[in-house]
Scaffold this motif. Structure first.
Motif, PDB file in Angstrom:
ATOM      1  N   VAL A   1       0.878  -1.519  -0.220  1.00 32.65           N
ATOM      2  CA  VAL A   1       0.291   0.036  -0.371  1.00 32.65           C
ATOM      3  C   VAL A   1       0.799   1.269   0.051  1.00 32.65           C
ATOM      4  N   THR A   2       0.263   2.152  -0.800  1.00 31.79           N
ATOM      5  CA  THR A   2       1.556   3.812  -1.330  1.00 31.79           C
ATOM      6  C   THR A   2       0.505   4.586  -1.235  1.00 31.79           C
ATOM      7  N   TRP A   3       0.737   6.447  -0.512  1.00 32.09           N
ATOM      8  CA  TRP A   3      -0.294   7.349  -1.153  1.00 32.09           C
ATOM      9  C   TRP A   3      -0.350   7.566  -2.254  1.00 32.09           C
ATOM     10  N   LYS A   4      -1.098   7.642  -3.516  1.00 30.96           N
ATOM     11  CA  LYS A   4      -1.001   7.891  -4.553  1.00 30.96           C
ATOM     12  C   LYS A   4      -1.104   9.158  -5.088  1.00 30.96           C
ATOM     13  N   ASN A   5      -2.191   9.833  -4.605  1.00 23.34           N
ATOM     14  CA  ASN A   5      -2.277  11.862  -3.989  1.00 23.34           C
ATOM     15  C   ASN A   5      -1.673  12.514  -3.932  1.00 23.34           C
ATOM     16  N   PRO A   6      -0.430  12.317  -2.901  1.00 19.94           N
ATOM     17  CA  PRO A   6       0.426  13.729  -2.443  1.00 19.94           C
ATOM     18  C   PRO A   6      -0.060  14.777  -2.863  1.00 19.94           C
TER      19      PRO A   6
ATOM     20  N   TYR B   1     -10.811  15.528   0.818  1.00 22.61           N
ATOM     21  CA  TYR B   1     -10.040  15.277  -0.209  1.00 22.61           C
ATOM     22  C   TYR B   1     -10.041  13.805  -0.162  1.00 22.61           C
ATOM     23  N   PRO B   2     -10.445  13.148  -1.286  1.00 23.37           N
ATOM     24  CA  PRO B   2      -9.921  11.818  -1.103  1.00 23.37           C
ATOM     25  C   PRO B   2      -8.617  11.159  -0.885  1.00 23.37           C
ATOM     26  N   ILE B   3      -8.448  10.170   0.389  1.00 23.52           N
ATOM     27  CA  ILE B   3      -7.040   9.848  -0.102  1.00 23.52           C
ATOM     28  C   ILE B   3      -6.942   8.697  -0.567  1.00 23.52           C
ATOM     29  N   GLU B   4      -6.079   9.044  -2.349  1.00 25.66           N
ATOM     30  CA  GLU B   4      -6.035   7.678  -2.844  1.00 25.66           C
ATOM     31  C   GLU B   4      -5.019   6.329  -3.200  1.00 25.66           C
ATOM     32  N   LEU B   5      -5.149   5.605  -2.586  1.00 21.88           N
ATOM     33  CA  LEU B   5      -4.084   4.834  -2.880  1.00 21.88           C
ATOM     34  C   LEU B   5      -3.904   3.879  -3.872  1.00 21.88           C
ATOM     35  N   ASP B   6      -2.362   2.992  -3.951  1.00 18.92           N
ATOM     36  CA  ASP B   6      -2.188   2.155  -5.216  1.00 18.92           C
ATOM     37  C   ASP B   6      -1.324   0.956  -4.153  1.00 18.92           C
ATOM     38  N   PHE B   7      -1.329   0.026  -4.868  1.00 19.59           N
ATOM     39  CA  PHE B   7      -0.520  -1.037  -4.471  1.00 19.59           C
ATOM     40  C   PHE B   7      -0.266  -1.050  -5.053  1.00 19.59           C
ATOM     41  N   ASP B   8       0.486  -2.994  -4.811  1.00 28.46           N
ATOM     42  CA  ASP B   8       2.350  -2.882  -5.956  1.00 28.46           C
ATOM     43  C   ASP B   8       1.479  -4.666  -6.932  1.00 28.46           C
ATOM     44  N   LEU B   9       1.293  -4.477  -7.783  1.00 29.58           N
ATOM     45  CA  LEU B   9       0.404  -5.334  -8.711  1.00 29.58           C
ATOM     46  C   LEU B   9       1.532  -6.642  -9.007  1.00 29.58           C
ATOM     47  N   GLN B  10       2.587  -5.894  -8.406  1.00 31.64           N
ATOM     48  CA  GLN B  10       3.774  -7.930  -8.577  1.00 31.64           C
ATOM     49  C   GLN B  10       3.598  -8.592  -7.115  1.00 31.64           C
ATOM     50  N   ALA B  11       3.141  -7.504  -6.204  1.00 35.17           N
ATOM     51  CA  ALA B  11       3.187  -8.110  -4.830  1.00 35.17           C
ATOM     52  C   ALA B  11       1.492  -9.176  -4.294  1.00 35.17           C
ATOM     53  N   ILE B  12       1.035  -8.227  -5.306  1.00 33.01           N
ATOM     54  CA  ILE B  12      -0.703  -9.350  -5.437  1.00 33.01           C
ATOM     55  C   ILE B  12      -0.768 -10.244  -6.022  1.00 33.01           C
ATOM     56  N   ASN B  13       0.631 -10.455  -7.743  1.00 31.35           N
ATOM     57  CA  ASN B  13       0.615 -11.611  -8.231  1.00 31.35           C
ATOM     58  C   ASN B  13       1.368 -12.860  -7.300  1.00 31.35           C
ATOM     59  N   ASP B  14       2.489 -12.573  -6.920  1.00 27.15           N
ATOM     60  CA  ASP B  14       2.912 -13.420  -6.145  1.00 27.15           C
ATOM     61  C   ASP B  14       2.271 -13.914  -5.139  1.00 27.15           C
TER      62      ASP B  14
END
Length: 491
Positions: free
Chosen positions: A86-91, A123-136
């Motif tokens: 999990v990371t913060w996508k829209n700083p 303001y919505p906090i937009e999150l991002d996730f590591d697709l490779q971690a999900i895949n693994d």
């Protein structure tokens, strides 16, 4: 009237004073206005640096939130948002929040500031996730996949019984990646949650009614391995047992290699002789090709569709030339065939008295007067040349290891079809080429006696293994006599 104008201008002046005051404050204030949020995080009165820090702290707290991925058969997997990257996508929202109420004309800025006094701006906090971690993670989850087990047959005491099948559940990794990512980035409320994965349900093939058609022997074949040692005999019996009991539905392909591998001790195999690069060497599973060859001949007589077949590198003795079928992991050889009938087939395999037999059962649809037989035709015989002898200075005189010669052949197999005793067709099934390999020997030449060395090298130059053996035996006897080690025989 003058009094009214005086009052109106007074109010206007007061309003303009407030507007210019707010404008001046908005231009010089480096903190976020009251009533502004990022998600559930209040940013009122914070500088950009403070707001960034508090949001990052919130993101950090999300890393420990548990996320459960719902798989089939209760094999759910619990992870955390942190493990999924999990990371913060829209700083950039911090700068936007800081500038809220500072843009537009005076009236627009005033309206924005007044609105904040009555309703918060989020303001919505937009999150991002590591697709490779999900895949693994999801790839690791595939170990819980359960392939469908088809309804099958078991033959015991000469009778068939039906074995019920089992529904299969297979994780669709690609669709599940999308499902997890979309939920976490679009719907997640930042609390512990469960996400259903995309599971493909695979129903088993077959039924008792369909399998009831299996009543007839379509093809049968037997070969002998009476000259085989215990290890090779055990390998033949083991490979036969791994194939025995196979039920194959119409259109399905059977792979011999897939069924009998891996060639390991754990899978019941022993070291025994096999062909490798024109030589006979010991390897795990040596003798397994007699299993595939016997099955090949039963398949031919059942007239099933052969989709892959290879001959051995050198000729074998348990079937005629071109009637063999080799399998080999190193060279990718396999014997495959397809059930091209309209009913299931059942493969029965057994060994007895050092003979291996395969029977193929199914529904006989061929005419009563129909029959087939197979003939091997040798097109060319290639006789090995003179013996090949290799000197080994690392072994003493008397050390001799021989490799048998193998005659080379070019051959083909014919299928002869008969109808009511009359030949109606003759079709070439395959063609095969077998290597010619001369008899060879590795001969030790190490000795401290120069004369003995010259004699053994002279014998090697004759290219006659039998002569070399005689010379080596004579040299060893002479050396033993010279050392006083000759045997004393009483009269």
């Amino acid at each position: 009237m003058k009094k009214y104008r005086k009052g109106f201008y007074g109010i206007l002046l007061l309003t303009l004073t407030m507007l210019f005051g707010m404008t001046a404050q908005a231009k010089t204030d480096d903190t976020i206005k009251t009533g502004i949020y990022a998600g559930d995080v209040e940013l009122s009165g914070m500088t950009a640096q403070e707001a960034t820090a508090v949001i990052e702290e919130h993101i950090e707290s999300l890393k420990d939130v548990e996320i459960t991925l719902l798989a089939a058969n209760d094999h759910d997997v619990t992870t955390t948002a942190g493990d999924l990257g999990v990371t913060w996508k829209n700083p950039e929202l911090v700068q936007e929040a800081l500038e809220l109420g500072t843009h537009g004309n005076v009236i627009e800025r005033y309206k924005t500031l007044m609105d904040l006094q009555h309703e918060n701006y989020v303001y919505p906090i937009e999150l991002d996730f590591d697709l490779q971690a999900i895949n693994d993670l999801l790839t690791r989850c595939t170990k819980y996949d359960q392939e469908a087990i088809n309804v099958s047959l078991k033959r015991d005491g000469g009778k068939f019984t039906v074995v019920e099948g089992q529904t299969g559940y297979v994780l669709d990794v690609e669709k599940s990646i999308d499902a997890v990512y979309d939920y976490l980035t679009e719907e997640w409320n930042h609390e512990a949650c469960s996400i259903p994965l995309e599971i493909v349900v695979d129903e088993p093939k077959g039924s008792a009614e369909e399998l009831a058609q299996v009543t007839d022997v379509l093809g049968s074949f037997t070969t002998s391995y009476k000259t085989s040692g215990s290890s090779r005999s055990a390998n033949v019996a083991n490979g036969c047992s791994l194939i025995n009991g196979t039920t194959l539905y119409p259109g399905e392909e059977f792979s011999t290699y897939k069924t009998v591998s891996p060639f390991s001790v754990a899978n019941g195999y022993y070291m025994a002789g096999s062909y490798v690069s024109g030589k006979v060497v010991d390897s795990l599973g040596g003798g397994i090709c007699q299993v595939s060859t016997t099955l090949y001949n039963a398949v031919l007589r059942a007239e099933l569709e052969v989709t892959e077949r290879y001959n051995h590198s050198m000729i074998v003795g348990y079937v005629d030339p071109s009637a063999d079928a080799a399998i080999a992991e190193s060279s990718g050889k396999d014997f495959k065939f397809v059930n091209n009938t309209d009913a299931p087939i059942y493969i029965e395999g057994y060994t007895h008295d050092k003979q291996i037999t395969f029977n193929i059962y199914g529904k006989e649809s061929r005419a009563a007067g129909h029959s087939v037989r197979y003939e091997s035709e040798v097109l060319e015989t290639i006789t090995p040349p003179a013996d090949q002898i290799y000197a080994d200075a690392g072994q003493p005189i008397g050390y001799i290891v021989t490799e048998s010669a193998h005659i080379g052949y070019k051959a083909r197999l014919w299928k002869i079809t008969m109808e009511n005793g009359v030949e109606v067709s003759r079709e070439q099934v395959n063609s095969s080429t077998y290597k010619m390999v001369p008899r060879s020997a590795t001969v030790g030449t190490a000795t401290s006696d120069p004369q003995a060395y010259e004699e053994i090298m002279a014998a090697i130059s004759t290219a006659n293994i039998d002569h070399v053996k005689n010379v080596a035996a004579a040299l060893n006897a002479r050396a033993a006599a010279a050392a006083g080690q000759t045997e004393i025989v009483d009269d």
